[in-house]
Design an enzyme around this catalytic site. Structure first.
Site, PDB file in Angstrom:
ATOM      1  N   PRO A   1     -23.442   7.546 -17.681  1.00  0.00           N
ATOM      2  CA  PRO A   1     -22.499   8.193 -16.775  1.00  0.00           C
ATOM      3  C   PRO A   1     -22.119   7.350 -15.556  1.00  0.00           C
ATOM      4  O   PRO A   1     -22.960   6.671 -14.985  1.00  0.00           O
ATOM      5  CB  PRO A   1     -23.236   9.468 -16.331  1.00  0.00           C
ATOM      6  CG  PRO A   1     -24.675   9.183 -16.576  1.00  0.00           C
ATOM      7  CD  PRO A   1     -24.708   8.282 -17.777  1.00  0.00           C
ATOM      8  N   ASN A   2     -20.857   7.449 -15.207  1.00  0.00           N
ATOM      9  CA  ASN A   2     -20.266   6.849 -14.001  1.00  0.00           C
ATOM     10  C   ASN A   2     -20.040   5.340 -14.114  1.00  0.00           C
ATOM     11  O   ASN A   2     -19.457   4.736 -13.213  1.00  0.00           O
ATOM     12  CB  ASN A   2     -21.121   7.157 -12.746  1.00  0.00           C
ATOM     13  CG  ASN A   2     -21.298   8.641 -12.536  1.00  0.00           C
ATOM     14  OD1 ASN A   2     -20.319   9.387 -12.560  1.00  0.00           O
ATOM     15  ND2 ASN A   2     -22.521   9.104 -12.340  1.00  0.00           N
TER      16      ASN A   2
ATOM     17  N   ARG B   1     -17.077   2.040  -7.718  1.00  0.00           N
ATOM     18  CA  ARG B   1     -18.178   2.921  -7.369  1.00  0.00           C
ATOM     19  C   ARG B   1     -19.247   2.128  -6.620  1.00  0.00           C
ATOM     20  O   ARG B   1     -19.849   1.213  -7.182  1.00  0.00           O
ATOM     21  CB  ARG B   1     -18.770   3.492  -8.651  1.00  0.00           C
ATOM     22  CG  ARG B   1     -20.059   4.225  -8.484  1.00  0.00           C
ATOM     23  CD  ARG B   1     -20.744   4.381  -9.831  1.00  0.00           C
ATOM     24  NE  ARG B   1     -21.986   5.087  -9.671  1.00  0.00           N
ATOM     25  CZ  ARG B   1     -23.030   4.961 -10.481  1.00  0.00           C
ATOM     26  NH1 ARG B   1     -22.942   4.178 -11.529  1.00  0.00           N
ATOM     27  NH2 ARG B   1     -24.125   5.622 -10.267  1.00  0.00           N
TER      28      ARG B   1
ATOM     29  N   TYR C   1     -23.261  -1.960  -6.930  1.00  0.00           N
ATOM     30  CA  TYR C   1     -23.007  -2.265  -8.339  1.00  0.00           C
ATOM     31  C   TYR C   1     -22.029  -3.421  -8.548  1.00  0.00           C
ATOM     32  O   TYR C   1     -21.792  -3.821  -9.699  1.00  0.00           O
ATOM     33  CB  TYR C   1     -22.495  -1.003  -9.051  1.00  0.00           C
ATOM     34  CG  TYR C   1     -23.498   0.134  -9.001  1.00  0.00           C
ATOM     35  CD1 TYR C   1     -24.734   0.007  -9.623  1.00  0.00           C
ATOM     36  CD2 TYR C   1     -23.220   1.323  -8.320  1.00  0.00           C
ATOM     37  CE1 TYR C   1     -25.674   1.028  -9.580  1.00  0.00           C
ATOM     38  CE2 TYR C   1     -24.149   2.358  -8.265  1.00  0.00           C
ATOM     39  CZ  TYR C   1     -25.369   2.198  -8.891  1.00  0.00           C
ATOM     40  OH  TYR C   1     -26.299   3.211  -8.839  1.00  0.00           O
TER      41      TYR C   1
ATOM     42  N   ASN D   1     -27.655   0.693 -20.817  1.00  0.00           N
ATOM     43  CA  ASN D   1     -27.724   1.098 -19.409  1.00  0.00           C
ATOM     44  C   ASN D   1     -27.455   2.599 -19.400  1.00  0.00           C
ATOM     45  O   ASN D   1     -26.298   3.031 -19.410  1.00  0.00           O
ATOM     46  CB  ASN D   1     -26.706   0.355 -18.549  1.00  0.00           C
ATOM     47  CG  ASN D   1     -26.871   0.699 -17.071  1.00  0.00           C
ATOM     48  OD1 ASN D   1     -27.556   1.655 -16.709  1.00  0.00           O
ATOM     49  ND2 ASN D   1     -26.236  -0.083 -16.202  1.00  0.00           N
TER      50      ASN D   1
ATOM     51  N   ALA E   1     -27.946   7.219 -14.695  1.00  0.00           N
ATOM     52  CA  ALA E   1     -28.830   8.254 -14.141  1.00  0.00           C
ATOM     53  C   ALA E   1     -29.682   8.941 -15.205  1.00  0.00           C
ATOM     54  O   ALA E   1     -30.797   9.386 -14.915  1.00  0.00           O
ATOM     55  CB  ALA E   1     -28.000   9.289 -13.382  1.00  0.00           C
TER      56      ALA E   1
ATOM     57  N   GLU F   1     -33.184  -2.695 -22.165  1.00  0.00           N
ATOM     58  CA  GLU F   1     -32.737  -1.826 -21.061  1.00  0.00           C
ATOM     59  C   GLU F   1     -32.133  -2.699 -19.961  1.00  0.00           C
ATOM     60  O   GLU F   1     -32.726  -3.705 -19.573  1.00  0.00           O
ATOM     61  CB  GLU F   1     -33.954  -1.065 -20.511  1.00  0.00           C
ATOM     62  CG  GLU F   1     -33.645  -0.190 -19.317  1.00  0.00           C
ATOM     63  CD  GLU F   1     -34.873   0.579 -18.817  1.00  0.00           C
ATOM     64  OE1 GLU F   1     -35.973   0.433 -19.414  1.00  0.00           O
ATOM     65  OE2 GLU F   1     -34.727   1.317 -17.825  1.00  0.00           O
TER      66      GLU F   1
ATOM     67  N   HIS G   1     -30.057  -2.655 -16.072  1.00  0.00           N
ATOM     68  CA  HIS G   1     -29.513  -1.992 -14.879  1.00  0.00           C
ATOM     69  C   HIS G   1     -28.896  -3.056 -13.993  1.00  0.00           C
ATOM     70  O   HIS G   1     -29.467  -4.147 -13.830  1.00  0.00           O
ATOM     71  CB  HIS G   1     -30.607  -1.255 -14.099  1.00  0.00           C
ATOM     72  CG  HIS G   1     -31.265  -0.196 -14.913  1.00  0.00           C
ATOM     73  ND1 HIS G   1     -30.668   1.014 -15.167  1.00  0.00           N
ATOM     74  CD2 HIS G   1     -32.444  -0.191 -15.577  1.00  0.00           C
ATOM     75  CE1 HIS G   1     -31.461   1.727 -15.940  1.00  0.00           C
ATOM     76  NE2 HIS G   1     -32.541   1.023 -16.210  1.00  0.00           N
TER      77      HIS G   1
ATOM     78  N   ARG H   1     -35.090   0.612  -5.179  1.00  0.00           N
ATOM     79  CA  ARG H   1     -34.195   1.478  -4.406  1.00  0.00           C
ATOM     80  C   ARG H   1     -34.976   2.622  -3.771  1.00  0.00           C
ATOM     81  O   ARG H   1     -36.049   2.992  -4.253  1.00  0.00           O
ATOM     82  CB  ARG H   1     -33.053   1.955  -5.312  1.00  0.00           C
ATOM     83  CG  ARG H   1     -32.146   0.754  -5.681  1.00  0.00           C
ATOM     84  CD  ARG H   1     -31.022   1.110  -6.572  1.00  0.00           C
ATOM     85  NE  ARG H   1     -30.129   2.090  -5.999  1.00  0.00           N
ATOM     86  CZ  ARG H   1     -29.066   2.577  -6.638  1.00  0.00           C
ATOM     87  NH1 ARG H   1     -28.793   2.133  -7.864  1.00  0.00           N
ATOM     88  NH2 ARG H   1     -28.281   3.457  -6.070  1.00  0.00           N
TER      89      ARG H   1
HETATM   90  C1  DQA Z   1     -28.031   2.050 -12.752  1.00  0.00           C
HETATM   91  C2  DQA Z   1     -29.150   2.532 -11.841  1.00  0.00           C
HETATM   92  C3  DQA Z   1     -29.299   4.034 -11.919  1.00  0.00           C
HETATM   93  O1  DQA Z   1     -30.331   4.461 -11.042  1.00  0.00           O
HETATM   94  C4  DQA Z   1     -28.017   4.706 -11.506  1.00  0.00           C
HETATM   95  O2  DQA Z   1     -28.132   6.112 -11.675  1.00  0.00           O
HETATM   96  C5  DQA Z   1     -26.820   4.171 -12.196  1.00  0.00           C
HETATM   97  C6  DQA Z   1     -26.725   2.745 -12.468  1.00  0.00           C
HETATM   98  C7  DQA Z   1     -27.777   0.539 -12.588  1.00  0.00           C
HETATM   99  O3  DQA Z   1     -27.123  -0.022 -13.456  1.00  0.00           O
HETATM  100  O4  DQA Z   1     -28.191  -0.039 -11.586  1.00  0.00           O
HETATM  101  O5  DQA Z   1     -25.866   4.906 -12.463  1.00  0.00           O
HETATM  102  O6  DQA Z   1     -28.423   2.270 -14.104  1.00  0.00           O
END
Ligand code: DQA
Length: 146
Positions: free
Chosen positions: A13-14, A21, A26, A77, A80, A101, A103, A110
Site C-alpha cells: 500500500p501507498n 509521498r 522515501y 515490499n 505497512a 524483503e 524497504h 524509525r
Molecule cells: C516501507 C516501510 C514501512 O514501514 C512503511 O509502512 C512503508 C514503506 C519502506 O519501503 O520503507 O509504506 O516498507
C-alpha cells in the site's frame, strides 16, 4: 517463451505514490521510474522482472499464492502490511522459491515502534532496508546470484 528467469517485484500500500509521498523518507523517484529501473536491472542480470503494486491486501495474497504455485522468486515490499498482516505471514510461509524483503527506509531505525516488527522477515532469504530505490537492485542481484 523467454529464456530469462522470471522474478516478481511486489509492492504494497501507498507505494504507487513514490516520489510524492514523504520524499524526505522515501525519495523522489516515482513509482513508474522504479518499475523501469527494476525491469532494466533485471534484464542486465538475466531476469525477466514484473513489477506490481496494490493497495488491496487480497491482491497481494493472490499474487503470493500464484508465486508459490509457480515457484517464482519474489522481491517484496509489503509496506505497512509488513508490520501486522498475519495473512501475508502465512502467504510468505508457503513460498518455494526465494523471497527477498525490501524497504526503502530502514523500519528498524524509525521512531514508530510498530515498524520494528516484520511478518515477512522470518520467511525471507535476505532483507534489504535503508538503501532507497537501490535496495531493489540489491534484491534482484541477490536473486540472480542464487
Ligand atoms: C516501507 C516501510 C514501512 O514501514 C512503511 O509502512 C512503508 C514503506 C519502506 O519501503 O520503507 O509504506 O516498507
Amino acid at each position: 517463451m523467454s529464456d530469462l528467469r522470471r522474478v516478481l517485484v511486489l509492492n504494497g500500500p501507498n507505494l504507487a505514490r513514490l516520489g510524492r509521498r514523504q520524499p524526505e523518507i522515501y525519495g523522489y523517484t516515482s513509482y513508474d521510474e522504479l518499475v523501469d529501473l527494476c525491469v532494466g536491472w533485471g534484464r542486465d542480470l538475466g531476469l525477466e522482472v514484473e513489477v506490481r503494486q496494490t493497495n488491496h491486501e487480497g491482491d497481494l495474497l493472490d499474487w503470493l499464492n500464484a508465486a508459490a504455485d509457480e515457484e517464482t522468486p519474489v522481491v517484496l515490499n509489503a509496506a505497512a502490511w509488513t508490520h501486522y498482516s498475519y495473512a501475508i505471514y502465512d502467504a510468505c510461509a508457503q513460498l518455494v522459491a526465494p523471497l527477498v524483503e525490501v524497504h526503502l527506509s530502514d523500519p528498524e531505525q524509525r521512531p514508530e515502534v510498530f515498524r520494528h516488527t516484520s511478518v515477512v522477515t522470518p520467511h525471507a532469504a535476505a532483507v534489504v532496508a535503508g538503501y532507497g530505490i537501490d535496495g531493489y537492485r540489491m534484491a534482484l542481484e541477490h536473486l540472480a546470484g542464487r
